[in-house]
Design an enzyme around this catalytic site. Structure first.
Site, PDB file in Angstrom:
ATOM      1  CB  SER A  80      42.087  -8.779  24.236  1.00  0.00           C
ATOM      2  OG  SER A  80      42.377  -9.565  25.356  1.00  0.00           O
ATOM      3  CB  THR A 149      45.948 -10.057  20.608  1.00  0.00           C
ATOM      4  OG1 THR A 149      45.365  -9.884  21.909  1.00  0.00           O
ATOM      5  CG2 THR A 149      47.358  -9.490  20.612  1.00  0.00           C
ATOM      6  CD  GLU A 263      47.089 -13.054  21.773  1.00  0.00           C
ATOM      7  OE1 GLU A 263      46.321 -12.464  22.541  1.00  0.00           O
ATOM      8  OE2 GLU A 263      46.720 -13.588  20.701  1.00  0.00           O
ATOM      9  CG  ASP A 268      42.527 -13.638  28.241  1.00  0.00           C
ATOM     10  OD1 ASP A 268      42.449 -12.763  29.123  1.00  0.00           O
ATOM     11  OD2 ASP A 268      41.576 -13.928  27.489  1.00  0.00           O
ATOM     12  CG  ASP A 310      45.994  -8.204  26.434  1.00  0.00           C
ATOM     13  OD1 ASP A 310      46.280  -8.834  27.473  1.00  0.00           O
ATOM     14  OD2 ASP A 310      45.289  -8.679  25.527  1.00  0.00           O
ATOM     15  CG  HIS A 311      43.527  -7.592  29.651  1.00  0.00           C
ATOM     16  ND1 HIS A 311      43.271  -8.820  30.213  1.00  0.00           N
ATOM     17  CD2 HIS A 311      43.273  -7.724  28.326  1.00  0.00           C
ATOM     18  CE1 HIS A 311      42.875  -9.661  29.280  1.00  0.00           C
ATOM     19  NE2 HIS A 311      42.871  -9.027  28.116  1.00  0.00           N
ATOM     20  CG  HIS A 422      39.770  -8.982  30.943  1.00  0.00           C
ATOM     21  ND1 HIS A 422      39.769  -8.330  29.729  1.00  0.00           N
ATOM     22  CD2 HIS A 422      39.863 -10.306  30.655  1.00  0.00           C
ATOM     23  CE1 HIS A 422      39.872  -9.221  28.752  1.00  0.00           C
ATOM     24  NE2 HIS A 422      39.923 -10.424  29.289  1.00  0.00           N
TER      25      HIS A 422
END
Length: 545
Positions: A80, A149, A263, A268, A310-311, A422
């Site tokens: 992140s 983030t 965010e 996540d 972001d991923h 991730h």
């Protein structure tokens, strides 16, 4: 290596061609990031809405226009910290880097790097728009405020975990709005600065936040992160949508415009835990915030909304091995009937069960999930190392209860996971531009940055800001005597002497002292212990003339 460079050259050519398109500048930019959100999370969340008769569309759906390939400077699977940094500063970086130039990793780097730039703080869009255009800025999150983030947008450091270096930068960066968690991280120095700059600071005060009528506020809830939306006490903790709406009201008071980053932080976290109801409900909470942003932008007619992740995370899938029915015969009820009955995330359920007597756990578990525990499943819960039974001698030494709960829940649902970490797949991209100047197809994170930079209307390049706002102290004070002092608490201060003048610059602050009198430097001073260097505003040399 030669083939890799040839590929990078081709990608650079494609990037230049793609971004020759017109992107008309807007007054406001809203960047919305659903952290760690794989494409499957959108699909599952949408189907959950369908199953619950809440509609068949997400707020994001009409604006989906492509995907983003997001990566670190030396690895396709991103963290992140460097991935969001790249969105706002344009430079891919290594894991843990917060808006800071990475070190060279020879043979592994996916982009060409300059070793002389290592540890250089990288100006973000938020900072540049504040400095050049006098715009307001805001961050709205559900994690603690110096988490990766939000920190990416308003701080600089090589290690995302060093909150003592990151948190004060965020405070001294003069944000107009900071909504999120982390009351336990705010220091007395930060609170003093809030008072001096007319920034209202609230702790655990939802009513105060929602009724606030000024233009500078920090409102934080909880020692660290906010609870999951499904577990949230709605009377005390605001939703992400409520915080987004309030932030827009405040930021819109500035006639020059604003930059806002929102965010969905804990999609996540739920993905790391392999908790499907956490993933879906956190994304749906984020999607409600997207609805607030889109509604604002449509009325305002001068706002860009960028929505992405972001991923990826966890390899989350609808369907998995080991199900009793063929995947083509699984009905909507088979897929979402059980999970729709969950009243809490695994973390939220743990907080209930950990204070429940052993004889009541089966009934409480069923009340909150609809699942009848087997004796073996009950035994697993009671063996959890953090379970407090009335007889401490019978507390097991197994894993934490959340892990056991997730294992039980997932055995009763049709969702799959490949990892607790991730993943490297591309992520979704949705855009709203008032004149329809959107980019289509697959984009790299560097390209998405260029798109937002064009839309910002900035005249100064971020590279120029880097050299002016974050110059090395050895260059700024080349004609003066200077030294770096490290105190017992490891705080650093740059002391510069020239003639009868003494300039003192504390690390991670925007307030310095000249001959005992304080003044605002206009940007934070970033100290990097790795190279024993302060990065400061170039014009500070004029203070010693």
């Amino acid at each position: 290596m030669k083939n890799r460079l040839n590929i990078l050259t081709l990608l650079l050519f494609i990037s230049v061609s793609l971004f020759s398109q017109q992107v008309r500048p807007v007054k406001n930019i809203i960047l919305m990031i659903s952290d760690g959100t794989s494409l499957s999370a959108l699909s599952a969340s949408r189907w959950l809405k369908v199953y619950r008769n809440e509609g068949d569309k997400l707020n994001i759906d009409p604006y989906l226009c492509g995907t983003v390939t997001t990566f670190s400077s030396n690895a396709p699977i991103g963290d992140s910290a460097p991935t969001t940094s790249c969105y706002v500063d344009g430079i891919p970086a290594q894991a843990a880097n917060i808006a800071m130039y990475p070190s060279v990793d020879e043979g592994n780097d996916l982009v060409k790097l300059d070793s002389a730039m290592t540890y250089q703080p990288l100006t973000t869009l938020l900072e540049a728009m504040q400095w050049e255009q006098k715009k307001s800025s805001g961050l709205v999150v559900t994690c603690e405020f110096p988490h990766a983030t939000p920190a990416d947008c308003s701080a600089h450091y090589y290690n995302r975990n060093n909150y003592s270096a990151i948190a004060p930068q965020m405070a001294f960066n003069n944000l107009n709005v900071m909504f999120g968690g982390g009351t336990g991280i705010v220091t007395d120095v930060m609170k003093k600065y809030f008072t001096e700059t007319g920034t209202t600071y609230l702790e655990n005060d939802k009513k105060g936040m929602l009724s606030y009528a000024g233009n500078k506020i920090w409102a934080l809830f909880g020692e660290r992160e906010l609870p999951y939306d499904l577990d949230r006490d709605t009377t005390r903790i605001p939703s992400l949508a409520q915080m987004t709406n309030k932030a827009l009201q405040i930021l819109n008071k500035n006639k020059n415009g604003f930059f806002l980053m929102v965010e969905g932080s804990k999609v996540d976290w739920a993905a790391h835990a392999n908790d499907p109801i956490g993933i879906m409900t956190e994304f749906l909470a984020f999607d409600k915030a997207v609805g607030e942003a889109i509604n604002f932008a449509k009325k305002d007619k001068n706002t860009l909304v960028v929505v992405t992740a972001d991923h990826g995370n966890s390899g989350f899938s609808i369907g998995r091995n080991g199900l009793s029915k063929s995947y083509t015969t699984l009905t909507l009820d088979d897929l979402f009937g059980t999970v729709s009955k969950f009243k809490h995330t695994a973390e939220g359920l743990e907080k209930i069960l950990i204070n429940t007597k052993p004889k009541d756990i089966k009934s409480v578990f069923k009340e909150n999930t609809g699942i009848d525990l087997t004796d073996e499943e009950l035994k697993a819960l009671l063996s959890s190392e953090n379970y407090h039974s009335e007889d401490y001698t019978k507390v097991g030494t197994g894993e934490n209860m959340t892990a056991h709960i997730i294992s039980i829940l997932n055995s009763h649902t049709p969702f799959g996971f490949t990892t607790h970490g991730h993943t490297g797949e591309e992520v979704f991209l949705a855009l709203y531009h008032p004149q329809g100047d959107i980019t289509l197809g697959n984009r790299r994170n560097t390209e998405l940055h260029k798109y937002m930079y064009k839309a910002s209307g900035l005249k100064t390049s971020l590279a120029t800001f880097n050299s002016n706002k974050y110059a090395k102290h050895t260059e700024v004070f080349a004609n003066a005597d200077y030294k770096i002092e490290i105190a017992a608490d490891k705080s650093a201060k740059l002391v510069v002497k020239k003639g009868n003048n003494i300039l003192e610059i504390p690390a991670f602050s925007s307030v310095a002292m000249l001959n005992g009198k304080s003044f605002n430097m206009g940007s934070v001073a970033v100290y990097v212990d790795k190279n024993n260097t302060f990065y400061i505003s170039k014009n500070l040399s004029e203070k010693l003339k």
